[in-house]
Design a protein around this motif. Structure first.
Motif, short mmCIF file in Angstrom:
data_model
loop_
_atom_site.label_atom_id
_atom_site.label_comp_id
_atom_site.label_asym_id
_atom_site.label_seq_id
_atom_site.Cartn_x
_atom_site.Cartn_y
_atom_site.Cartn_z
N UNK A 57 4.62 5.55 -5.43
CA UNK A 57 4.64 5.47 -6.84
C UNK A 57 3.72 6.29 -7.54
N UNK A 58 2.36 6.46 -7.21
CA UNK A 58 1.58 7.12 -7.57
C UNK A 58 1.90 8.72 -7.26
N UNK A 59 2.42 9.19 -6.32
CA UNK A 59 2.61 10.56 -6.16
C UNK A 59 3.80 10.73 -7.09
N UNK A 60 4.98 10.18 -7.43
CA UNK A 60 6.04 10.30 -8.06
C UNK A 60 5.53 10.70 -9.30
N UNK A 119 -4.37 3.98 -9.48
CA UNK A 119 -4.68 5.42 -9.55
C UNK A 119 -5.64 5.71 -8.51
N UNK A 120 -6.25 4.59 -7.85
CA UNK A 120 -7.33 4.89 -6.78
C UNK A 120 -6.75 5.13 -5.39
N UNK A 121 -5.50 4.99 -5.44
CA UNK A 121 -4.64 4.68 -4.12
C UNK A 121 -4.52 6.46 -3.87
N UNK A 122 -4.88 6.64 -2.69
CA UNK A 122 -4.51 8.21 -2.25
C UNK A 122 -3.11 8.30 -2.01
N UNK A 123 -2.98 9.70 -1.75
CA UNK A 123 -1.78 10.11 -1.51
C UNK A 123 -1.19 9.68 0.22
N UNK A 124 0.13 9.63 0.29
CA UNK A 124 0.47 9.34 1.75
C UNK A 124 -0.01 10.12 2.98
N UNK A 146 0.77 -1.22 0.13
CA UNK A 146 -0.13 0.09 -0.02
C UNK A 146 0.76 1.18 0.23
N UNK A 147 1.99 1.19 0.94
CA UNK A 147 2.77 2.42 0.85
C UNK A 147 3.58 2.58 -0.50
N UNK A 148 3.96 1.37 -1.00
CA UNK A 148 4.72 1.39 -2.34
C UNK A 148 3.84 1.77 -3.26
#
Length: 453
Positions: free
Chosen positions: A300-303, A444-449, A294-296
């Motif tokens: 990745x999404x943020x970057x 793309x559905x994973x939120x920001x950290x 999940x953190x991974x």
């Protein structure tokens, strides 16, 4: 903890971006000064063609070793990294010392094949300059190992600082001696740029740590991870060889103008990579090793979002510069850039701007796979898109010369980003499904950290 890592990554990323921006400016200054003093003609074409063998070895082999070596070392404890430092340095350095001697001997046969359109005097000069620049291959190999050791320890600034320092020294030497010593000095300055940073990083090896049984295991693992990348790199990272092959048949100066423009755009992508990707590769490797998907996925999404935004802004800025047209070209004439040269650069910038937009996204996705120890998926994707790109370049060259080559490059990077993004999204959905049954979020559905206090 994730929030703390993210904040630290931002600070390091900003510093790295500034250092890399300095590298960009000095690299551009070296190229501009060389072309402005010598002209965009047969001598500068020979200089760039002579660098092809060295750049080919770096792109196809050394870059792949670096991609694999950083997460491989980052996932180990410091004591084991210290024990591996000297064996890796000596082993890889010795291998490339032998490669340098071999390439020096075959240069008179290899270089003319890479630029067959040159007249005989230009071809002979290209061979001579290639042999000079090949001295830098050993320095490049040593720097790859040393830089990986620094990055695995989350010490990112000094490797980039060493490159910047050597670039400043090289530019100073060029300004002082190029008018009298000519293009051969420019070739020796390239040797300094490849070897100097390795000398400055030698302290990172630390003392020799004899007697460990992990050497053979690590070398075997390194080879197993690098091996699938070599074939893909031979397709993906040899585009500049094809560019030089094709442009050697065009008017004198075409090769150097195309190459210089690509280098500027690639340098901008490198700034983004250094600031947004390099600092998080060890973190990604650690998260993957511990199964914290999940953190991974969030990181990745943020970057990806940041890299996409940076690439889009850079694309807009470069297109804006290109559309300034004649007024900017006249302003640059005092700096040694003729109106004809600027017109060619304009055309390449407009047609090849996709390199900025998609090149960084591809780099994020490729490193995300590498951090999981998976090199085969990005290798297969890049092989396929690169073969398609080579075919497009051939067609584009026949139909539009430099313009066709630039358009083909844009299409190639767009295809690579699209395919890698789809495959990575599926991979993360599967990983998250394994760790959290009943919840199947996509990338793309994973939120920001969430930032910890």
């Amino acid at each position: 903890m994730t929030g703390s890592l993210e904040r630290n990554g931002v600070r390091v990323g900003v510093s790295l971006s500034l250092l890399t921006a300095g590298q960009l400016l000095t690299s551009f200054g070296i190229q501009w000064y060389t072309i402005a003093r010598l002209g965009a003609g047969s001598h500068t074409d020979a200089l760039y063609a002579g660098s092809t063998v060295l750049q080919l070895c770096s792109a196809v082999v050394l870059d792949q070793v670096s991609f694999v070596l950083v997460p491989l070392l980052a996932a180990r404890e410091e004591r084991e990294r210290a024990a591996l430092a000297w064996p890796l340095f000596v082993g890889i350095g010795s291998l490339f010392a032998l490669a340098t001697l071999l390439l020096y001997g075959v240069a008179p046969y290899l270089v003319p094949v890479m630029a067959p359109g040159f007249a005989e005097p230009t071809a002979l000069l290209a061979v001579e300059l290639a042999r000079i620049q090949l001295v830098g291959l050993l320095g490049a190999a040593c720097f790859t190992v040393l830089s990986a050791l620094y990055q695995a320890r989350n010490r990112f600034l000094w490797p980039s600082g060493a490159v910047l320092l050597c670039s400043l020294i090289g530019w100073s030497l060029l300004v002082a001696g190029l008018p009298s010593l000519g293009v051969r000095l420019a070739a020796w300055v390239q040797v300094l740029l490849w070897c100097g940073p390795a000398l400055l990083l030698l302290q990172g090896l630390g003392p020799w740590s004899p007697g460990t049984t992990t050497h053979q295991t690590v070398f075997r693992e390194l080879w197993m991870r690098v091996r699938p990348l070599l074939l893909s790199a031979a397709c993906v990272r040899t585009g500049f060889v094809v560019d030089r092959f094709l442009t050697s048949f065009l008017a004198a100066g075409s090769l150097v103008l195309l190459d210089m423009t690509w280098r500027v755009m690639a340098a901008l992508v490198r700034i983004f990579n250094q600031g947004l990707v390099t600092p998080v590769v060890p973190t990604l490797a650690t998260l993957a090793e511990s199964g914290r998907w999940l953190e991974f996925a969030r990181l990745c999404r943020v970057r990806l979002l940041w890299m996409g935004g940076a690439g889009a802004m850079a694309t807009v800025l470069l297109i804006g510069m290109a559309t300034l047209g004649r007024s900017l070209g006249e302003g640059l004439s005092s700096l040694g850039v003729t109106a004809e040269m600027w017109g060619t650069i304009q055309m390449i910038l407009l047609a090849g701007a996709g390199l900025l937009l998609f090149g960084g996204l591809t780099h994020v996705l490729v490193n995300a796979f590498y951090a999981q120890g998976d090199t085969s998926v990005p290798a297969k994707v890049e092989i396929g898109t690169s073969l398609a790109g080579l075919a497009l370049k051939g067609i584009g060259f026949l139909m539009g010369g430099l313009l066709g080559i630039a358009v083909a490059t844009t299409v190639q990077y767009a295809l690579s980003s699209l395919l890698l993004g789809l495959l990575f999204s599926r991979r993360m959905a599967a990983r998250l499904r394994e760790t959290a049954p009943g919840s199947v979020p996509t990338l793309m559905a994973v939120g920001t950290p969430e930032h910890s206090s």
